[in-house]
Design an enzyme around this catalytic site. Sequence first.
Site, PDB file in Angstrom:
ATOM      1  N   PHE A 112       0.873  -1.178   0.000  1.00 38.83           N
ATOM      2  CA  PHE A 112       0.000   0.000   0.000  1.00 38.83           C
ATOM      3  C   PHE A 112       0.908   1.225   0.000  1.00 38.83           C
ATOM      4  O   PHE A 112       1.701   1.409   0.927  1.00 38.83           O
ATOM      5  CB  PHE A 112      -0.848  -0.063   1.276  1.00 38.83           C
ATOM      6  CG  PHE A 112      -1.802   1.078   1.485  1.00 38.83           C
ATOM      7  CD1 PHE A 112      -3.019   1.119   0.820  1.00 38.83           C
ATOM      8  CD2 PHE A 112      -1.507   2.086   2.392  1.00 38.83           C
ATOM      9  CE1 PHE A 112      -3.910   2.156   1.040  1.00 38.83           C
ATOM     10  CE2 PHE A 112      -2.393   3.122   2.628  1.00 38.83           C
ATOM     11  CZ  PHE A 112      -3.602   3.155   1.947  1.00 38.83           C
ATOM     12  N   GLU A 116       5.287   9.396   1.201  1.00 38.15           N
ATOM     13  CA  GLU A 116       6.329   9.869   0.272  1.00 38.15           C
ATOM     14  C   GLU A 116       7.426  10.554   1.077  1.00 38.15           C
ATOM     15  O   GLU A 116       7.227  10.855   2.253  1.00 38.15           O
ATOM     16  CB  GLU A 116       5.715  10.881  -0.710  1.00 38.15           C
ATOM     17  CG  GLU A 116       4.623  10.285  -1.572  1.00 38.15           C
ATOM     18  CD  GLU A 116       4.039  11.303  -2.558  1.00 38.15           C
ATOM     19  OE1 GLU A 116       4.411  12.500  -2.492  1.00 38.15           O
ATOM     20  OE2 GLU A 116       3.217  10.882  -3.382  1.00 38.15           O
ATOM     21  N   GLY A 120       4.200  12.540   5.029  1.00 39.82           N
ATOM     22  CA  GLY A 120       4.075  11.531   6.068  1.00 39.82           C
ATOM     23  C   GLY A 120       2.733  11.702   6.755  1.00 39.82           C
ATOM     24  O   GLY A 120       1.703  11.228   6.268  1.00 39.82           O
ATOM     25  N   SER A 121       2.743  12.463   7.860  1.00 41.92           N
ATOM     26  CA  SER A 121       1.492  12.714   8.583  1.00 41.92           C
ATOM     27  C   SER A 121       0.494  13.489   7.728  1.00 41.92           C
ATOM     28  O   SER A 121      -0.716  13.264   7.814  1.00 41.92           O
ATOM     29  CB  SER A 121       1.788  13.515   9.858  1.00 41.92           C
ATOM     30  OG  SER A 121       2.456  12.692  10.791  1.00 41.92           O
ATOM     31  N   THR A 147       6.112  -0.966   3.092  1.00 38.39           N
ATOM     32  CA  THR A 147       6.245  -2.311   3.636  1.00 38.39           C
ATOM     33  C   THR A 147       5.992  -3.332   2.538  1.00 38.39           C
ATOM     34  O   THR A 147       5.027  -3.196   1.770  1.00 38.39           O
ATOM     35  CB  THR A 147       5.228  -2.517   4.780  1.00 38.39           C
ATOM     36  OG1 THR A 147       5.528  -1.575   5.807  1.00 38.39           O
ATOM     37  CG2 THR A 147       5.296  -3.925   5.366  1.00 38.39           C
ATOM     38  N   GLY A 332      16.123  -5.941  34.298  1.00 41.14           N
ATOM     39  CA  GLY A 332      17.360  -5.284  34.726  1.00 41.14           C
ATOM     40  C   GLY A 332      18.409  -5.330  33.630  1.00 41.14           C
ATOM     41  O   GLY A 332      18.074  -5.220  32.436  1.00 41.14           O
ATOM     42  N   GLY A 333      19.651  -5.540  34.026  1.00 35.34           N
ATOM     43  CA  GLY A 333      20.749  -5.574  33.042  1.00 35.34           C
ATOM     44  C   GLY A 333      20.518  -6.601  31.945  1.00 35.34           C
ATOM     45  O   GLY A 333      20.887  -6.389  30.783  1.00 35.34           O
ATOM     46  N   GLU A 356       1.160   3.883  10.364  1.00 39.73           N
ATOM     47  CA  GLU A 356      -0.309   3.958  10.178  1.00 39.73           C
ATOM     48  C   GLU A 356      -0.942   5.029  11.059  1.00 39.73           C
ATOM     49  O   GLU A 356      -2.022   4.829  11.640  1.00 39.73           O
ATOM     50  CB  GLU A 356      -0.960   2.581  10.331  1.00 39.73           C
ATOM     51  CG  GLU A 356      -0.546   1.694   9.158  1.00 39.73           C
ATOM     52  CD  GLU A 356      -1.398   0.481   8.932  1.00 39.73           C
ATOM     53  OE1 GLU A 356      -2.624   0.563   9.100  1.00 39.73           O
ATOM     54  OE2 GLU A 356      -0.830  -0.557   8.550  1.00 39.73           O
ATOM     55  N   THR A 358       0.800   8.475  13.412  1.00 34.20           N
ATOM     56  CA  THR A 358       1.524   8.664  14.676  1.00 34.20           C
ATOM     57  C   THR A 358       0.514   8.927  15.796  1.00 34.20           C
ATOM     58  O   THR A 358      -0.629   9.328  15.533  1.00 34.20           O
ATOM     59  CB  THR A 358       2.462   9.888  14.599  1.00 34.20           C
ATOM     60  OG1 THR A 358       1.654  11.049  14.352  1.00 34.20           O
ATOM     61  CG2 THR A 358       3.511   9.743  13.497  1.00 34.20           C
TER      62      THR A 358
HETATM   63  N1  COS Z   1     -12.780   7.618   6.265  1.00 32.17           N
HETATM   64  C1  COS Z   1     -13.428   8.210   5.231  1.00 32.17           C
HETATM   65  N2  COS Z   1     -13.200   9.492   4.857  1.00 32.17           N
HETATM   66  C2  COS Z   1     -12.281  10.178   5.559  1.00 32.17           C
HETATM   67  C3  COS Z   1     -11.574   9.627   6.627  1.00 32.17           C
HETATM   68  C4  COS Z   1     -11.853   8.283   6.977  1.00 32.17           C
HETATM   69  N3  COS Z   1     -11.215   7.679   7.979  1.00 32.17           N
HETATM   70  N4  COS Z   1     -10.728  10.542   7.132  1.00 32.17           N
HETATM   71  C5  COS Z   1     -10.901  11.665   6.401  1.00 32.17           C
HETATM   72  N5  COS Z   1     -11.841  11.430   5.456  1.00 32.17           N
HETATM   73  C6  COS Z   1     -12.361  12.404   4.482  1.00 32.17           C
HETATM   74  C7  COS Z   1     -12.910  13.617   5.214  1.00 32.17           C
HETATM   75  O1  COS Z   1     -14.264  13.430   5.587  1.00 32.17           O
HETATM   76  C8  COS Z   1     -12.747  14.712   4.194  1.00 32.17           C
HETATM   77  O2  COS Z   1     -13.796  14.623   3.246  1.00 32.17           O
HETATM   78  P1  COS Z   1     -14.774  15.889   2.952  1.00 32.17           P
HETATM   79  O3  COS Z   1     -13.842  16.969   2.453  1.00 32.17           O
HETATM   80  O4  COS Z   1     -15.709  15.372   1.908  1.00 32.17           O
HETATM   81  O5  COS Z   1     -15.386  16.218   4.261  1.00 32.17           O
HETATM   82  C9  COS Z   1     -11.474  14.328   3.466  1.00 32.17           C
HETATM   83  O6  COS Z   1     -11.303  12.916   3.686  1.00 32.17           O
HETATM   84  C10 COS Z   1     -10.272  15.079   3.981  1.00 32.17           C
HETATM   85  O7  COS Z   1     -10.150  14.858   5.384  1.00 32.17           O
HETATM   86  P2  COS Z   1      -9.483  15.908   6.352  1.00 32.17           P
HETATM   87  O8  COS Z   1     -10.026  17.261   6.105  1.00 32.17           O
HETATM   88  O9  COS Z   1      -9.586  15.379   7.737  1.00 32.17           O
HETATM   89  O10 COS Z   1      -7.950  15.868   5.818  1.00 32.17           O
HETATM   90  P3  COS Z   1      -6.628  16.491   6.420  1.00 32.17           P
HETATM   91  O11 COS Z   1      -5.748  16.828   5.289  1.00 32.17           O
HETATM   92  O12 COS Z   1      -6.942  17.532   7.438  1.00 32.17           O
HETATM   93  O13 COS Z   1      -5.868  15.255   7.151  1.00 32.17           O
HETATM   94  C11 COS Z   1      -5.312  13.472   8.575  1.00 32.17           C
HETATM   95  C12 COS Z   1      -6.371  14.253   7.802  1.00 32.17           C
HETATM   96  C13 COS Z   1      -4.194  14.316   9.158  1.00 32.17           C
HETATM   97  C14 COS Z   1      -6.053  12.801   9.690  1.00 32.17           C
HETATM   98  C15 COS Z   1      -4.738  12.423   7.596  1.00 32.17           C
HETATM   99  O14 COS Z   1      -3.902  13.074   6.668  1.00 32.17           O
HETATM  100  C16 COS Z   1      -3.995  11.297   8.254  1.00 32.17           C
HETATM  101  O15 COS Z   1      -4.600  10.341   8.725  1.00 32.17           O
HETATM  102  N6  COS Z   1      -2.652  11.348   8.291  1.00 32.17           N
HETATM  103  C17 COS Z   1      -1.817  10.249   8.724  1.00 32.17           C
HETATM  104  C18 COS Z   1      -1.482   9.401   7.571  1.00 32.17           C
HETATM  105  C19 COS Z   1      -1.046   8.048   7.962  1.00 32.17           C
HETATM  106  O16 COS Z   1      -1.657   7.383   8.773  1.00 32.17           O
HETATM  107  N7  COS Z   1       0.027   7.595   7.365  1.00 32.17           N
HETATM  108  C20 COS Z   1       0.550   6.340   7.686  1.00 32.17           C
HETATM  109  C21 COS Z   1       1.091   5.660   6.511  1.00 32.17           C
HETATM  110  S1  COS Z   1       0.013   4.632   5.725  1.00 32.17           S
HETATM  111  S2  COS Z   1       0.590   2.855   6.082  1.00 32.17           S
END
Ligand code: COS
Length: 376
Positions: A112, A116, A120-121, A147, A332-333, A356, A358
């Site tokens: 998956f 990039e 990340g977050s 992965t 311990g040690g 998945e 932080t």
């Molecule tokens: N299920 C379905 N839809 C989702 C969702 C979910 N779990 N989470 C968000 N969405 C939808 C939102 O509803 C929104 O849609 P609308 O614009 O139609 O309302 C859209 O996606 C954008 O969501 P949001 O505004 O929350 O996006 P942000 O850019 O603010 O970011 C975070 C959301 C930070 C929570 C997200 O980028 C994230 O989870 N980051 C971590 C990434 C991660 O886990 N990486 C690990 C590597 S993958 S193995």
Amino acid sequence: MLNTVDRFIKKRLTPLEQKVEEEDEVPDDVIAEMREMGLFGLTIPQEYGGFELDLMQEMKVQMAFSETSPAFRLVFWPNVGIGSRGIVMFGTEEQKRRYLPRMATGELPTSFCLTEPGTGSDAASITTSARRDGDHYVINGAKRFITNATRAGVLTVMARTDPSEKGPKGITAFIIERGTLGLIVGKKEKKMGQRGSPICDVTFENLRIPAENIVGGPQNEGKGFKIAMSVLDGGRVSVAASAVGMAKRLIDEAARYALQRVQFGEPIANFQLIQAMLADSETDYLASHALTMRAAEALERGEDARTLAAAAKYFSSEALGRIADRAVQIHGGSGYVADYPVERLYRDARGVRIYEGTSQILQLVIARAMLKRYEN
Ligand code: COS
């Protein structure tokens, strides 16, 4: 199934933990046995050759497998979770028939690709581009820390199809097969823990892919972010369950050690300060288990479980960190040298608070949903 899995883990996998750690590889014959057991197809629907476990059953298997080195589980778990879930949930019938049966047998391992180098977050900021060219797309860019990519036969790749959209709206999920011209899989990284589970860069150089390879077909252009996030909800509950299994193993190691290690003329398990650490770990474990199963139940019922999934992963991974720390402390040690498994398990545990989502991103997900509830 749980009995078979349990026997396989104890008899076959646990004795190989140190070998996998040293060689940074799961032996091929073990992978072949996993294929024979049908482990790659645990969650894939029966009509496509899998066992079609429900989420509660899946979590039990996940917990059991997480009591041994994560490298073993991560051979097949991408096919059980984030590598196949997008196609199971959103794929066209044609895509399901083409890929799922071979994913179920393990012929096609999966990856998956969301993260990039600069993404990340902030998952919605991806820059890998997919430019439309007739009924094809041309993909350019790079993914990081993927992965299983060195083994993968099929990758789900999130790319930006609409360059005018900077956020989540312009992202599309593609299915890319190994061997496609322009797909370059990098060298595996040297990690702190979880050795034997490869992660590496994946690069796309003018990779041409038909529009039919969009997950769910061409009408799903621009829906890739929501697909990725929905897949990650399941992924997060699954990571929470892995933390529960890893915690169980650490508690086993710590309690057994405390009972046999003698200081001041008696087993250290008799001392109340050791008991306090064991009790805190057991309580953390029980709470993680309960919250993870609650999140799995909600997801299984089809509810919007993003807060519960985030909370389960957040709590269980942080609890695992505390449990791993106490397990080393009780040793311990001896906990600081590689002769005992806790040294390795401690390093394995550290990654869980990062991948998945932080802990900090999960806190944001939980708080945002909470505040929305109160605002409404
Ligand atoms: N299920 C379905 N839809 C989702 C969702 C979910 N779990 N989470 C968000 N969405 C939808 C939102 O509803 C929104 O849609 P609308 O614009 O139609 O309302 C859209 O996606 C954008 O969501 P949001 O505004 O929350 O996006 P942000 O850019 O603010 O970011 C975070 C959301 C930070 C929570 C997200 O980028 C994230 O989870 N980051 C971590 C990434 C991660 O886990 N990486 C690990 C590597 S993958 S193995």
